[in-house]
Write an enzyme that holds these catalytic residues in place. Structure first.
Site, mmCIF file in Angstrom:
data_model
loop_
_atom_site.group_PDB
_atom_site.id
_atom_site.type_symbol
_atom_site.label_atom_id
_atom_site.label_comp_id
_atom_site.label_asym_id
_atom_site.label_seq_id
_atom_site.Cartn_x
_atom_site.Cartn_y
_atom_site.Cartn_z
ATOM 1 C CB THR A 194 16.506 91.764 57.120
ATOM 2 O OG1 THR A 194 15.977 92.581 56.065
ATOM 3 C CG2 THR A 194 17.887 91.257 56.733
ATOM 4 N N GLY B 54 4.096 89.930 59.770
ATOM 5 C CA GLY B 54 3.603 90.550 58.545
ATOM 6 C C GLY B 54 4.211 89.997 57.270
ATOM 7 C CE1 TYR C 50 8.288 102.875 55.773
ATOM 8 C CE2 TYR C 50 6.514 103.714 54.396
ATOM 9 C CZ TYR C 50 7.263 102.654 54.869
ATOM 10 O OH TYR C 50 6.992 101.378 54.431
#
Length: 256
Positions: free
Chosen positions: A17, A22, A155
C-alpha cells in the site's frame, strides 16, 4: 540485490500500500526484481500511471485505493483476491505527515493524519490478513520516533499507534504462523520527504536538518529502506514483533 538474489521470489505474491513513490515504490521494485508479483496502491491515477511506467514490468499491478475509505479498503480486498488469490507478503506503507505546531493543529488535520496512518493501516490489515498465506509476513512502516522535531505531534502519535498494534497483531497472528514486523525509517531521501505540500526550500532545509541530526551524516535511500523491509518479510523467518530502525543511528543514542 537483483544479481545476488536472482529471481528467488518467483511465484510469490505481495501487496504494497502506498506504493507509487518513494519508499513504497522502492519496495515494489525490489519485489518484482526478485520475481514476485505485486499489487500496489495509491490515491492518484497520475502517480499510479507514472509509477507503472517507471517500474516497467508486467509483475506490478497498480490499483487506485484510498486508505481512509472503508469501502475502498473492502474493494481492495476483493481485487487482491481476484488478481492474486492468496498473498505471501503485505507491506503497509501508506502515510502522510504535516508540520503543525500545537497551536496550529486542527481537528480536521488531526483526523486526516490519523485516518491515513493509523486507521487506514489497521483496517487494511484487517481486510487483507485473511488472504495472507500461512507462513507469510506483514511489514508496517512506522517512523524513528526516539528523537523528533517540533510540529509532528499528530504524525508521531499516529505512527506510535501503528507500532503498538503491529506488536499486538504479531501475537494475534502467531497461530497462523504469520510474522508481523515494522521498519522505522529516519531521514530518507524521497520526493516529498513524507510531508504533505513541502516546498523545495522547505525540502532542502529538512534535508539539511536531517543530515545534521543523523550520526551517519546523510539521509537514507529508498533502496536501503526497501532492503530492510524485504529482509523482515522474506529472510527474517525467526523474527516477529520487531520494530527495526532504518535511521543511520538517528534514534540510537549514538554521538554525532
Amino acid at each position: 540485490m537483483t544479481t545476488r538474489h536472482s529471481k528467488d521470489l518467483a511465484g510469490k505474491k505481495a501487496v504494497v500500500t502506498g506504493g507509487t513513490i518513494g519508499m513504497g515504490q522502492a519496495v515494489v521494485r525490489a519485489l518484482t526484481d526478485r520475481g514476485a508479483e505485486v499489487i500496489y496502491t495509491g490515491r492518484s491515477e497520475n502517480r499510479l500511471a507514472e509509477a507503472q511506467a517507471a517500474l516497467d514490468t508486467p509483475l506490478a499491478h497498480p490499483i487506485r485505493s484510498d486508505a481512509t475509505d472503508m469501502a475502498a479498503i473492502d474493494a481492495l480486498g476483493d481485487q487482491v483476491a481476484d488478481i492474486l488469490g492468496s498473498i505471501d507478503y503485505l507491506f503497509v506503507n501508506q502515510g502522510v505527515a504535516e508540520f503543525q505546531t500545537l497551536e496550529e493543529v486542527t481537528e480536521d488535520s488531526w483526523d486526516r493524519i490519523f485516518d491515513v496512518n493509523a486507521k487506514g493501516s489497521f483496517f487494511t490489515v484487517q481486510r487483507l490478513a485473511p488472504l495472507v498465506s500461512e507462513g507469510g509476513s506483514i511489514v508496517f512502516t512506522t517512523v524513528s520516533n526516539d528523537q523528533i522535531f517540533p510540529g509532528l505531534s499528530a504524525y508521531s502519535g499516529a505512527k506510535e499507534a501503528v507500532a503498538a498494534f503491529a506488536k499486538v497483531l504479531a501475537a494475534e497472528l502467531l497461530p497462523r504462523d504469520i510474522r508481523v514486523n515494522s521498519i522505522a525509517p529516519g531521514f530518507i531521501l524521497t520526493p516529498t520527504m513524507g510531508v504533505a505540500e513541502l516546498t523545495e526550500e522547505q525540502r532542502s532545509e529538512f534535508i539539511e536538518q536531517g543530515n545534521a541530526s543523523t550520526p551517519m551524516g546523510r539521509g537514507g535511500t529508498v533502496e536501503e529502506v526497501a532492503a530492510a523491509a524485504l529482509y523482515l518479510a522474506v529472510e527474517a523467518t525467526f523474527t516477529t514483533g520487531l520494530e527495526l530502525p532504518v535511521d543511520g543511528g538517528f534514534g540510537q543514542g549514538i554521538g554525532h
